[in-house]
Design an enzyme around this catalytic site. Sequence first.
Site, PDB file in Angstrom:
ATOM      1  N   CYS A 243      -9.332  11.786 -17.625  1.00  0.00           N
ATOM      2  CA  CYS A 243      -8.872  13.014 -18.122  1.00  0.00           C
ATOM      3  C   CYS A 243      -9.100  14.190 -17.415  1.00  0.00           C
ATOM      4  CB  CYS A 243      -9.117  13.163 -19.718  1.00  0.00           C
ATOM      5  SG  CYS A 243      -7.768  14.242 -20.465  1.00  0.00           S
TER       6      CYS A 243
ATOM      7  N   HIS B 253      -8.087   7.545 -22.187  1.00  0.00           N
ATOM      8  CA  HIS B 253      -9.187   7.402 -22.834  1.00  0.00           C
ATOM      9  C   HIS B 253      -9.205   5.989 -23.336  1.00  0.00           C
ATOM     10  CE1 HIS B 253     -10.551  11.665 -22.469  1.00  0.00           C
ATOM     11  NE2 HIS B 253      -9.361  12.110 -22.724  1.00  0.00           N
TER      12      HIS B 253
END
Length: 494
Positions: free
Chosen positions: A339, A437
Site C-alpha cells: 500500500c 493488505h
Amino acid sequence: MTTGAAGTKTPAIMVQGTGSNVGKSLIVAGLCRLFANRGLAVRPFKPQNMSNNAAVTADGGEIGRAQALQAIGCRVPPSVHMNPVLLKPETDTGVQVIVQGTRFGTMRAREYGEQKAKLLPKVLESFSTNSLEADLVIVEGAGSPAEINLRPGDIANMGFAEAADLPVILCADIDRGGVIASVVGTHAVLEAAERQRIKGFFVNRFRGDPSLFDDGMREISARTGWRGLGVVPWFSDASRLPAEDALGLSDGFGDGALKIVVPVISRIANFDDLDPLRLEPHVTLQLVQPGDPLPGDADVVLLPGSKSTVGDLAFFRAQSWDIDLKAHHRRGGHILGVCGGYQMLGRTIADPDGIEGEPGTAEGLGYLDVETVLTPDKSTVAASGTHVASSVPVKGYEIHIGRTVGPDCARPMMILDNGQPDGAVSADGRVSGTYMHGLFAGDTFRSAYLARFETRSGLTYETDIDRVLDDLANHLERALDVDAIVALASANKS
C-alpha cells in the site's frame, strides 16, 4: 440498552477502562467468544475508535481492526455498524474521520472536538442496527471516562453510555502499577450519576496468584461501592492476537533463519499485515525503530502501509533508511512494499489536491518504475485473486487513496478475480509492491512466499487465531463472574 424489532431491549453492557491500553479490546473479544460458545448471538460495538489499523467490511466500509477481531470472536462477519466512528490520525493534530464506514472528512483535533457530538445520532443508529439480531451486545469504550476534560460532547465513554442507557463495568490494568489509585481515582472524578452507572470493576493482567490481591479488591469496593467482578491473570497468548494500535508493536519476534525487516514509519497503518510473519517459527521479524539503522543481514525489507505516505517518505529519509535500503538492494536483498510502502517504492508521488498536506510532488525511492497520483476518492474493497509468481490464490483487502501506473505495472504482483492487475514487480524480480493488505494471513500465499527463500511455513494462521480466542474465553470464564456480567446486561431489559 437498545430497542429491537419486537420492541424489546437487547441486553448490553459497556466495558470502559481506567486508561488506554488496559486490555479492553482483548477482554471484549474474549467475552464475545465466551458468550458465542454459550450459544448466544453476540455483537461487539465501539462507538468511537482511534486507530490506523483498519479492516474492510463486506460492503466496502472501514472499521477498527479490533472490532473485526471481536467479530471473529462472535463468529460473524464484521459490519460498519460495529464501529460507526473511526478516527485515523494523519498528523499530530489532524485525523481522517470515518463515519459508518465511509470517509466523512479530515479535521483538526480541536475541530473534531467541537463536531463530535453531532455524530451521536449516527452512533446510536448503528448501535440499534447492530443490536437487531443480537441476544447480547458488548460495548467497548475508548481511553477512559476519567479524562473528564473530554466529557463535553463525549460519544466514546459516559456520553454514549448515558445516551444508550447502558450499565458499565470498569477494566483496570494492574501490570502498569497503581491499580487501586486508578480505579478509586476514576470514581473520584466522575459525576455522581456516572459513578452510579458503573456497576462493577475487574482487574486485568495479574501476574501470579490472583488471591494475593483479595485485600486490594476489598479495598477498592469499600472506597467506591462498586462490585468486584474478578481478577484476570496474565494471558501470555494475547501476543498471538492482532494488536489494537502501534503501542503493541515490539522490536522483534522469533529467531528463524529468514530475516524480514520492517522500518517503523511514523504513521504506520494496517500493521496487522505483519502478525502472521511474527508468528512463523522459521522467520525472524525485526521492527526497526526510528533512529536505528536497517540491519545489513536482512533477507527482505518490508515497507508497510502508511496513513500519510508523503510525510512518511520524508520521515523514512530523515532516519537515513533510504541509504540503508540502497545498500540492502545492492547486496541482492529483496524489497516488498504494501500500500503506502508500494507507493514509496515508485519514482514519484504527486498530491495535486493537497490531500496529505501542501500540494506538490515528492520524489519516491525509485525501486519501481511507477508513479502515483493521490486522488480524493478512496478504495476500500475486499479483494482476491492470484499471485502471479507462484500461481497461488490470494485474499485480502484494499484501503488506499491514489492511483499507480508505470512500466513495471506490466509485471503485476497479483491478478485480481475481476481480471484487473494489482501492484508491480521490478525487472529482476527482487522488488515488489501491492495495494493488497492481509496477504500473509492466507496460509497458501504465505507458504509460497516463504518457500521462495527456502523457508518452510509452520503456521495455520486463522486456525491459530480461533484457538487463542477459545483459550481466552476459557481464561475469562475462570477469572470473572460471568453470570453477574450477563445479569447486569439484562437488568434493564423490558
